[in-house]
Design a protein around this motif. Structure first.
Motif, PDB file in Angstrom:
ATOM      1  N   THR A 189      60.741  22.052  30.503  1.00 26.84           N
ATOM      2  CA  THR A 189      61.715  21.237  31.238  1.00 26.84           C
ATOM      3  C   THR A 189      62.912  22.108  31.602  1.00 26.84           C
ATOM      4  O   THR A 189      63.435  22.829  30.745  1.00 26.84           O
ATOM      5  CB  THR A 189      62.176  20.043  30.390  1.00 26.84           C
ATOM      6  N   TYR A 190      63.365  22.030  32.836  1.00 32.13           N
ATOM      7  CA  TYR A 190      64.482  22.851  33.308  1.00 32.13           C
ATOM      8  C   TYR A 190      65.547  21.985  33.986  1.00 32.13           C
ATOM      9  O   TYR A 190      65.273  20.864  34.416  1.00 32.13           O
ATOM     10  CB  TYR A 190      64.002  23.890  34.335  1.00 32.13           C
ATOM     11  N   ILE A 191      66.732  22.570  34.094  1.00 35.78           N
ATOM     12  CA  ILE A 191      67.716  22.092  35.058  1.00 35.78           C
ATOM     13  C   ILE A 191      67.725  23.130  36.171  1.00 35.78           C
ATOM     14  O   ILE A 191      68.143  24.273  35.973  1.00 35.78           O
ATOM     15  CB  ILE A 191      69.112  21.920  34.435  1.00 35.78           C
ATOM     16  N   VAL A 192      67.199  22.738  37.318  1.00 41.85           N
ATOM     17  CA  VAL A 192      67.055  23.644  38.461  1.00 41.85           C
ATOM     18  C   VAL A 192      68.321  23.599  39.294  1.00 41.85           C
ATOM     19  O   VAL A 192      68.761  22.523  39.720  1.00 41.85           O
ATOM     20  CB  VAL A 192      65.835  23.252  39.313  1.00 41.85           C
ATOM     21  N   CYS A 193      68.906  24.768  39.549  1.00 41.09           N
ATOM     22  CA  CYS A 193      70.167  24.864  40.292  1.00 41.09           C
ATOM     23  C   CYS A 193      69.981  25.737  41.526  1.00 41.09           C
ATOM     24  O   CYS A 193      70.022  26.967  41.436  1.00 41.09           O
ATOM     25  CB  CYS A 193      71.274  25.435  39.405  1.00 41.09           C
ATOM     26  N   PRO A 194      69.758  25.139  42.695  1.00 36.51           N
ATOM     27  CA  PRO A 194      69.646  25.907  43.939  1.00 36.51           C
ATOM     28  C   PRO A 194      70.955  25.849  44.731  1.00 36.51           C
ATOM     29  O   PRO A 194      71.768  24.941  44.552  1.00 36.51           O
ATOM     30  CB  PRO A 194      68.542  25.170  44.709  1.00 36.51           C
ATOM     31  N   ASN A 195      71.122  26.811  45.639  1.00 37.63           N
ATOM     32  CA  ASN A 195      72.211  26.703  46.610  1.00 37.63           C
ATOM     33  C   ASN A 195      71.789  25.732  47.701  1.00 37.63           C
ATOM     34  O   ASN A 195      70.620  25.342  47.804  1.00 37.63           O
ATOM     35  CB  ASN A 195      72.566  28.070  47.185  1.00 37.63           C
ATOM     36  N   HIS A 196      72.751  25.337  48.535  1.00 40.11           N
ATOM     37  CA  HIS A 196      72.477  24.236  49.471  1.00 40.11           C
ATOM     38  C   HIS A 196      73.154  24.500  50.807  1.00 40.11           C
ATOM     39  O   HIS A 196      74.375  24.430  50.927  1.00 40.11           O
ATOM     40  CB  HIS A 196      73.000  22.939  48.870  1.00 40.11           C
ATOM     41  N   THR A 197      72.328  24.814  51.822  1.00 46.14           N
ATOM     42  CA  THR A 197      72.858  25.059  53.163  1.00 46.14           C
ATOM     43  C   THR A 197      72.145  24.249  54.223  1.00 46.14           C
ATOM     44  O   THR A 197      72.541  24.272  55.391  1.00 46.14           O
ATOM     45  CB  THR A 197      72.720  26.550  53.538  1.00 46.14           C
ATOM     46  N   SER A 198      71.078  23.523  53.835  1.00 43.39           N
ATOM     47  CA  SER A 198      70.219  22.868  54.810  1.00 43.39           C
ATOM     48  C   SER A 198      69.498  21.691  54.182  1.00 43.39           C
ATOM     49  O   SER A 198      69.209  21.699  52.980  1.00 43.39           O
ATOM     50  CB  SER A 198      69.183  23.883  55.335  1.00 43.39           C
ATOM     51  N   PHE A 249      74.852  11.336  35.148  1.00 46.85           N
ATOM     52  CA  PHE A 249      74.529  12.378  34.177  1.00 46.85           C
ATOM     53  C   PHE A 249      73.945  11.784  32.901  1.00 46.85           C
ATOM     54  O   PHE A 249      73.106  12.416  32.243  1.00 46.85           O
ATOM     55  CB  PHE A 249      75.757  13.234  33.878  1.00 46.85           C
ATOM     56  N   LYS A 250      74.348  10.581  32.559  1.00 41.26           N
ATOM     57  CA  LYS A 250      73.755   9.906  31.405  1.00 41.26           C
ATOM     58  C   LYS A 250      72.284   9.618  31.659  1.00 41.26           C
ATOM     59  O   LYS A 250      71.430   9.842  30.783  1.00 41.26           O
ATOM     60  CB  LYS A 250      74.508   8.604  31.113  1.00 41.26           C
ATOM     61  N   LYS A 251      71.978   9.138  32.863  1.00 38.86           N
ATOM     62  CA  LYS A 251      70.594   8.879  33.230  1.00 38.86           C
ATOM     63  C   LYS A 251      69.796  10.173  33.290  1.00 38.86           C
ATOM     64  O   LYS A 251      68.635  10.234  32.843  1.00 38.86           O
ATOM     65  CB  LYS A 251      70.554   8.160  34.577  1.00 38.86           C
ATOM     66  N   ALA A 252      70.402  11.225  33.829  1.00 34.87           N
ATOM     67  CA  ALA A 252      69.723  12.517  33.911  1.00 34.87           C
ATOM     68  C   ALA A 252      69.381  13.035  32.514  1.00 34.87           C
ATOM     69  O   ALA A 252      68.298  13.588  32.296  1.00 34.87           O
ATOM     70  CB  ALA A 252      70.603  13.518  34.645  1.00 34.87           C
ATOM     71  N   ALA A 253      70.303  12.854  31.571  1.00 36.22           N
ATOM     72  CA  ALA A 253      70.056  13.288  30.195  1.00 36.22           C
ATOM     73  C   ALA A 253      68.857  12.555  29.601  1.00 36.22           C
ATOM     74  O   ALA A 253      68.013  13.156  28.916  1.00 36.22           O
ATOM     75  CB  ALA A 253      71.300  13.060  29.341  1.00 36.22           C
ATOM     76  N   GLU A 254      68.760  11.266  29.876  1.00 36.16           N
ATOM     77  CA  GLU A 254      67.625  10.476  29.383  1.00 36.16           C
ATOM     78  C   GLU A 254      66.315  10.996  29.969  1.00 36.16           C
ATOM     79  O   GLU A 254      65.308  11.130  29.263  1.00 36.16           O
ATOM     80  CB  GLU A 254      67.815   8.999  29.733  1.00 36.16           C
ATOM     81  N   ASN A 255      66.328  11.276  31.265  1.00 33.39           N
ATOM     82  CA  ASN A 255      65.121  11.785  31.923  1.00 33.39           C
ATOM     83  C   ASN A 255      64.727  13.157  31.396  1.00 33.39           C
ATOM     84  O   ASN A 255      63.544  13.450  31.198  1.00 33.39           O
ATOM     85  CB  ASN A 255      65.330  11.851  33.435  1.00 33.39           C
ATOM     86  N   LEU A 256      65.715  14.016  31.185  1.00 33.06           N
ATOM     87  CA  LEU A 256      65.439  15.352  30.665  1.00 33.06           C
ATOM     88  C   LEU A 256      64.815  15.292  29.270  1.00 33.06           C
ATOM     89  O   LEU A 256      63.893  16.053  28.953  1.00 33.06           O
ATOM     90  CB  LEU A 256      66.734  16.175  30.633  1.00 33.06           C
TER      91      LEU A 256
END
Length: 257
Positions: A73-82, A134-141
């Motif tokens: 399980t990861y927290i994926v962090c991409p840049n965002h231009t499009s 973020f609380k929901k994200a923590a549960e999903n993670l």
């Protein structure tokens, strides 16, 4: 004349996306009804992204710095231009995943069914909304669902784009849950379609996506969140600035990960 054809292509790209969504909508609706079906919903989302982009002449070349263990399980962090960055992540990230995305996407045809089910919409102007997201994200993670979140929180107004300042939330969450960060650099999606494409249009081409080596967080404390944020920012920015744009739309071997 070039701008005319780019705008024409952008409308064609939107048409292919909506047509693909319409064709797959019965299946998407069925698999969005229960959380236990979300892994299949994500597989269908990946198929929709692949079909709509391919029909528009847009392809994704995904390179991994080292083989990624997609069973983790990861927290994926991409840049965002499009807007293509969303499609790129759907294709590049394997396994079960969900996005934390801006609340406005819940009102758009292509993203609505996902934003209101598997993904987490958030109003970044509201502290309460961010806290709940973020609380929901923590549960999903904790349940093994990888989180994809754009740490810039927006697509900047600059053109050519620059890497905007990162928010701290994803990095604090990664440290709190001891989940590795997976940085991803979208090198040239903006060159093919910047932002939504409504201003400058779009064009066929190959989007180069680079998946960096994951960064472990088990040894970090919450006081290290800013250092982790800076480390990820510098990794992505260095790779983004090194992009060879003249080759961004030339034909070469293509992989979708």
């Amino acid at each position: 004349m070039i701008r005319f054809f780019r705008r024409l292509h952008n409308y064609y790209y939107i048409f292919t996306a909506l047509l693909t969504l319409a064709l797959f909508y019965p299946l998407l609706w069925f698999y969005s009804r229960k959380q236990s079906r979300y892994p299949t919903l994500n597989k269908l989302r990946r198929v929709c992204c692949y079909i709509s982009s391919t029909a528009s002449g847009i392809f994704f070349n995904v390179t991994e710095q080292e083989p990624v263990d997609w069973s983790r399980t990861y927290i994926v962090c991409p840049n965002h231009t499009s807007n293509l960055d969303i499609l790129a992540m759907c294709i590049a990230v394997k396994g079960n995943y969900h996005f934390m995305s801006k609340a406005e996407l819940a009102n758009t045809p292509f993203f609505k069914i996902f934003a209101k089910t598997v993904d987490i919409p958030v109003n970044r102007e509201s502290k309460i909304s961010s806290f709940k997201a973020f609380k929901k994200a923590a549960e999903n993670l904790k349940q093994g669902q990888t989180l994809i979140i754009f740490p810039e929180g927006k697509i900047g107004d600059e053109y050519p784009p620059i890497l905007e300042e990162f928010k701290s939330g994803p990095f604090r969450l990664a440290i709190e849950l001891k989940i590795p960060i997976l940085p991803i650099t979208s090198l040239n999606t903006w060159h093919i379609l910047h932002d939504s494409g409504f201003k400058r249009g779009s064009r066929p081409g190959i989007c180069d996506i680079f998946i960096h080596k994951s960064i472990e967080t088990a040894h970090l404390t919450i006081n290290d969140a800013d250092l982790l944020k800076d480390e990820v920012y510098n990794l992505i920015n260095q790779k983004f600035m090194s992009a060879d744009l003249p080759n961004a739309v030339t034909m070469k071997s293509v992989s979708v990960g």
